[in-house]
Design an enzyme around this catalytic site. Structure first.
Site, PDB file in Angstrom:
ATOM      1  CG  ASP A  18      -2.121   0.648   0.791  1.00 51.31           C
ATOM      2  OD1 ASP A  18      -2.195   2.062   0.661  1.00 51.31           O
ATOM      3  OD2 ASP A  18      -3.171  -0.045   0.742  1.00 51.31           O
ATOM      4  NE  ARG A 276     -11.471   5.959   1.121  1.00 54.14           N
ATOM      5  CZ  ARG A 276     -10.138   5.750   1.072  1.00 54.14           C
ATOM      6  NH1 ARG A 276      -9.640   6.405  -0.081  1.00 54.14           N
ATOM      7  NH2 ARG A 276      -9.592   4.890   1.869  1.00 54.14           N
ATOM      8  CG  ASP A 420      -1.446   4.533   2.547  1.00 58.50           C
ATOM      9  OD1 ASP A 420      -1.123   5.622   1.689  1.00 58.50           O
ATOM     10  OD2 ASP A 420      -2.218   4.671   3.095  1.00 58.50           O
ATOM     11  CG  ASP A 461      -3.062   1.169  -2.757  1.00 54.94           C
ATOM     12  OD1 ASP A 461      -1.916   1.337  -2.391  1.00 54.94           O
ATOM     13  OD2 ASP A 461      -3.858   1.387  -1.814  1.00 54.94           O
ATOM     14  CG  HIS A 462      -2.473   4.975  -3.403  1.00 51.38           C
ATOM     15  ND1 HIS A 462      -1.560   5.359  -2.347  1.00 51.38           N
ATOM     16  CD2 HIS A 462      -3.299   4.139  -2.831  1.00 51.38           C
ATOM     17  CE1 HIS A 462      -1.903   4.986  -1.351  1.00 51.38           C
ATOM     18  NE2 HIS A 462      -3.256   4.109  -1.444  1.00 51.38           N
ATOM     19  CG  HIS A 491      -2.514   8.699  -1.373  1.00 52.85           C
ATOM     20  ND1 HIS A 491      -3.840   8.208  -1.432  1.00 52.85           N
ATOM     21  CD2 HIS A 491      -2.164   8.265  -0.100  1.00 52.85           C
ATOM     22  CE1 HIS A 491      -4.091   7.325  -0.237  1.00 52.85           C
ATOM     23  NE2 HIS A 491      -3.292   7.495   0.375  1.00 52.85           N
TER      24      HIS A 491
END
Ligand SMILES: O=C(O)[C@H](O)COP(=O)(O)O
Ligand SMILES: [Mn+2]
Ligand SMILES: [Mn+2]
Length: 546
Positions: A18, A276, A420, A461-462, A491
């Protein structure tokens, strides 16, 4: 040593690192600064590609939008690009549907005698959980629809936007309120708030105390009292110099008599404007669940009209009332694998558990086939993650390795959260440690996959940890007034690596002619590696037999 329930098929292991993207390798790239001998080994032994994980590649409005876990895992699992988040709401705004149904009911409740409309959400233009523009549109429509009493409950970000900007966002909101109320008799005010990591926005039930703090502040009006939101921010910053916006204590705005200006009362309407779900669902449940609710002691629950911006949990249909309907994502990769009868394992620590299950499965919490799928939730630590930056990387690897040794699963997916979660603290040294722990875990998993004669896919994922500094429009690092780097907590828009190493003797090469490779190509890649048919509407696989 390997035994699988599907004869002839070797285990396929996916590791999502992540927030570990590919950066420039400059002085602010914690991935480059970390010792990553295991990832270096994968790069040298297998196929190494770079794939896009941001913007339109994951269904967001524009390529200046950074990726995030929700859209990243949705896209990886769906094998297609699905319109996401802010874009879904934007489409509903454009078509006008958002102002029908639930919005009209909220207005009806809020304009009844003495009632109020409460808007609760993240005060940010990060576009990850909420959108500044959506909030402004809600205010515009509240005004044109005659809502006279409106209360805002604002959560400070510092995580998807530059840190220590809460004061600027609060001032912008105050201005937006003045613009709309000046010269009218509208009674619109900011009533409570707090930093998102200590107020309201817990996720995956990691710490209900965070939601309870928000409930006391927004609903009961019983948090630390301040005369205004700006006074709250200034005082809390003076008390803890350098404090991140995410961690600002929950507060309630009070009037000259010390009375809360906007607790939630019977008859009011409450809208959570985050789109979200992961960090909105717990407060939603506190509002809508009956006596069975066990998150914390709510005291008296006001009898209100409640709506969320959209659906936060498809399985439990939460919230039952929402302004915008969600997209339906079917035929996700794990659904396809489940239909084949292959056994699947998903393992992650709590902070990313729903990412590897709910988001991965197209916003569905339950397995497609409980007989063949196992989900493992490894409890995350309940401290700031830069204080224990290795997080649960080793424990997550232990589960995957044990499952490989025991056999039985054909597709095993896991998420390593450190790059992350520690990246979000803006602590560069701790993020290096987090990435090194991820590297070690990947190395141990790789060794077990090799022993099992399986295939390993590692991706992310990013981006986040590979770019830890705020930059100006030219991409140059920004510094604080004292010359120290302005550490970034958000991010990035960077691509992410994709490694494929097959230890079973199958030989693969990169597929030719795939346009704009991105996370949406992962699902087909996995199905090809499992020798399963790829659904027609999937984006193509990135590998082909050599
Ligand atoms: O919710 C968070 O922690 C951040 O806003 C986004 O992080 P995630 O998309 O990696 O979960
Ligand atoms: Mn993520
Ligand atoms: Mn993140």
């Amino acid at each position: 040593m390997s035994t699988t329930t599907t004869p002839g098929v070797r285990p396929l292991v996916l590791v999502v690192m992540d927030g570990v993207g590919t950066g420039t390798g400059d002085a602010y790239d914690a991935v480059a600064a970390a010792a990553t001998p295991q990832l270096d080994r994968l790069r040298d032994t297998g196929i190494h590609l770079e794939v896009a994980a941001h913007g339109t590649h994951v269904g967001l409005s524009s390529d200046s939008d950074m990726g995030n876990s929700e859209v990243g895992h949705n896209t990886m699992g769906a094998g297609r690009i699905i319109p996401q988040g802010a874009k879904r709401v934007d489409d509903a705004v454009r078509g006008g549907e958002i102002w029908e149904g639930a919005w009209q009911d909220a207005v009806a409740a809020a304009t009844a005698d003495g009632s109020a409309l409460h808007l609760i959400g993240l005060l940010s233009d990060g576009n990850v959980h909420s959108s500044w523009d959506h909030l402004m549109l809600l205010l515009d429509h509240a005004k044109s629809d005659g809502v006279t009493r409106l209360r805002l409950h604002t959560l400070f970000d510092g995580r998807d936007v530059e840190d220590r900007t809460a004061d600027r966002f609060a001032a912008r909101l105050e201005e937006a309120l003045v613009e709309r109320t000046d010269g009218t008799d509208l009674d619109w005010q900011i009533a409570s708030g707090g930093g998102r990591m200590v107020t309201t926005m817990d996720r995956y039930e990691a710490n209900w105390g965070v939601v309870e703090a928000g409930w006391r502040a927004h609903v009961q009006g019983e948090a630390r009292p301040f005369e205004s939101v700006s006074k709250a921010i200034t005082t809390l910053r003076e008390e803890t110099p350098g404090i991140s916006d995410q961690l600002l204590e929950a507060f309630t705005v009070v009037d000259a008599d010390g009375e809360a200006v906007g607790p939630v009362r019977d008859g009011d309407a409450v809208i959570i404007f985050n789109f979200r779900g992961d960090r909105a669902i717990e407060l939603t449940r506190a509002f809508v669940e009956g006596d069975g609710f066990a998150g914390f002691d709510r005291g008296t629950v006001p009898d209100i009209f409640f709506a969320g911006m959209t659906l936060y949990d498809g399985d439990t249909n939460m919230p039952p009332v929402r302004l915008v309907q969600p997209p339906t994502i079917t035929d996700t990769v794990s659904e396809v694998i489940a239909r084949s009868g292959m056994h699947q394992l998903a393992a992650s620590e709590t902070q990313k558990y729903g990412h590897m299950t709910y988001f991965w499965n197209g916003n569905r919490s339950d397995p497609f086939d409980a007989e063949t799928e196992t989900y493992i939730d490894i409890p995350s630590d309940q401290i700031e993650f830069d204080k224990a930056p290795r997080m649960k990387a080793a424990e997550t690897a232990d589960y995957v390795i044990k499952a490989l040794e025991e056999g039985g699963y054909t597709f095993l997916r896991s998420n390593l959260a450190g790059g992350d979660m520690v990246g979000h603290t803006g602590n560069f040294e701790a993020t290096i440690t987090a990435v090194e722990a991820v590297d070690e875990a990947v190395g141990r998993i790789a060794t077990a996959v090799e022993a099992a004669g399986g295939c390993l896919v590692v991706t992310a994922d990013h981006g986040n940890s590979e770019d830890m500094v705020e930059r100006d429009k030219q991409g140059q690092p920004r510094t604080s007034q004292d010359g120290t780097p302005l550490w970034k907590t958000a991010h990035s828009t960077n691509p992410v690596p994709l490694y494929v190493v097959d230890y079973s003797g199958h030989r693969w090469e990169p597929a030719e002619g795939v346009e704009a490779p991105g996370l949406s190509n992962l699902a087909a890649t996995l199905l090809v590696l499992l020798d399963l048919e790829v659904p027609q509407d999937y984006r193509p696989a990135l590998i082909a037999p050599a």
